[in-house]
Design an enzyme around this catalytic site. Structure first.
Site, PDB file in Angstrom:
ATOM      1  N   ARG A   6      35.563  -2.967  56.685  1.00  0.00           N
ATOM      2  CA  ARG A   6      34.402  -3.820  56.376  1.00  0.00           C
ATOM      3  C   ARG A   6      33.684  -4.315  57.626  1.00  0.00           C
ATOM      4  NH1 ARG A   6      34.992  -4.748  50.808  1.00  0.00           N
ATOM      5  NH2 ARG A   6      37.180  -4.752  50.257  1.00  0.00           N
ATOM      6  N   ASN A  58      22.063  -6.890  49.952  1.00  0.00           N
ATOM      7  CA  ASN A  58      23.516  -6.897  50.060  1.00  0.00           C
ATOM      8  C   ASN A  58      23.958  -5.559  49.487  1.00  0.00           C
ATOM      9  OD1 ASN A  58      26.239  -7.115  49.850  1.00  0.00           O
ATOM     10  ND2 ASN A  58      26.257  -9.171  48.961  1.00  0.00           N
ATOM     11  N   ASN A  74      28.979  -3.655  42.265  1.00  0.00           N
ATOM     12  CA  ASN A  74      29.988  -4.666  41.930  1.00  0.00           C
ATOM     13  C   ASN A  74      29.520  -6.109  42.082  1.00  0.00           C
ATOM     14  OD1 ASN A  74      32.102  -2.767  41.263  1.00  0.00           O
ATOM     15  ND2 ASN A  74      32.161  -2.300  43.446  1.00  0.00           N
ATOM     16  N   ASP A 105      18.764   4.970  56.202  1.00  0.00           N
ATOM     17  CA  ASP A 105      17.517   5.735  56.379  1.00  0.00           C
ATOM     18  C   ASP A 105      16.382   5.178  55.515  1.00  0.00           C
ATOM     19  OD1 ASP A 105      18.684   7.400  58.199  1.00  0.00           O
ATOM     20  OD2 ASP A 105      18.868   9.130  56.856  1.00  0.00           O
ATOM     21  N   HIS A 136      29.180  -0.008  54.345  1.00  0.00           N
ATOM     22  CA  HIS A 136      30.122   0.552  55.301  1.00  0.00           C
ATOM     23  C   HIS A 136      30.008   2.066  55.472  1.00  0.00           C
ATOM     24  CE1 HIS A 136      31.472  -3.494  54.837  1.00  0.00           C
ATOM     25  NE2 HIS A 136      31.835  -3.295  53.572  1.00  0.00           N
ATOM     26  N   SER A 145      30.877 -12.709  51.735  1.00  0.00           N
ATOM     27  CA  SER A 145      32.136 -12.953  52.442  1.00  0.00           C
ATOM     28  C   SER A 145      31.961 -12.669  53.933  1.00  0.00           C
ATOM     29  CB  SER A 145      33.231 -12.048  51.866  1.00  0.00           C
ATOM     30  OG  SER A 145      32.931 -10.692  52.143  1.00  0.00           O
ATOM     31  N   ARG A 154      35.234 -10.546  39.699  1.00  0.00           N
ATOM     32  CA  ARG A 154      35.942  -9.820  40.755  1.00  0.00           C
ATOM     33  C   ARG A 154      36.485 -10.781  41.825  1.00  0.00           C
ATOM     34  NH1 ARG A 154      31.548  -7.385  45.090  1.00  0.00           N
ATOM     35  NH2 ARG A 154      33.394  -6.212  45.701  1.00  0.00           N
ATOM     36  N   ARG A 162      37.824  -9.491  57.476  1.00  0.00           N
ATOM     37  CA  ARG A 162      38.559  -8.859  56.389  1.00  0.00           C
ATOM     38  C   ARG A 162      39.119  -7.512  56.874  1.00  0.00           C
ATOM     39  NH1 ARG A 162      34.980  -8.947  51.148  1.00  0.00           N
ATOM     40  NH2 ARG A 162      36.969  -8.233  50.263  1.00  0.00           N
TER      41      ARG A 162
END
Ligand code: DQA
Length: 146
Positions: free
Chosen positions: A112, A75, A11, A88, A81, A103, A18, A108
């Site tokens: 998260r 990222n 995403n 690994d 999560h 963020s 978004r 949040r």
């Protein structure tokens, strides 16, 4: 020349589309060019990847091993999560890896706040937007001097 991979997970290609209240209006391409521009003339080669697929992200991390990459900035998006497989993979390659989040994941939703990938990384940076990526690359570059 030292080489760094920047890997973006699911995403992140939808930046600018978004949840703009959280992630801002800048699109993914402008994030990539911002980072590349910052390190132009810095004698470092940065390659940036994005995938919506967990297995592809693991392939990129493993390629970093074969290509003798000196550092990784990742990222993992929502995989942060719950992807023990990405944890690994990071551990497997023994390449200094910094985790970045645009963020502030600690302010949040509760899900998260947990990162299963961060324990495999040398540092987690969050809540600094695109500057977080710059900070992550600078951290890795500094570690070369030690
Ligand atoms: C994110 C935070 C994650 O929780 C989320 O799933 C993302 C983006 C961030 O950069 O802030 O996709 O990693």
């Amino acid at each position: 020349m030292k080489k760094i991979f920047i890997i973006n997970g699911p995403n992140l290609n939808f930046l600018g589309i978004r949840e703009t209240g959280i992630y801002g209006n800048d699109n993914y391409d402008s994030l990539c060019s911002y980072i590349q521009e910052k390190f132009r003339d810095k004698n470092i080669k940065i390659e940036i990847f994005q995938s919506n697929y967990e297995g592809r992200i693991i392939d990129i991390i493993q390629n970093a091993y074969y290509e003798k990459i000196d550092g990784i900035v990742i990222n993992p998006g929502a995989y942060t999560h719950y992807s023990y497989a990405i944890h690994d993979a990071i551990k497997s390659v023994s390449i200094p890896t910094v985790e970045v989040h645009l963020s502030d994941i600690h302010k949040r939703e509760d899900f998260r706040k947990i990162s299963v990938t961060a324990p495999a990384c040398v540092l987690q940076i969050y809540g600094k937007g695109k500057e977080g990526y710059v900070e992550a690359v600078e951290y890795i570059i500094k570690s070369f001097e030690k």
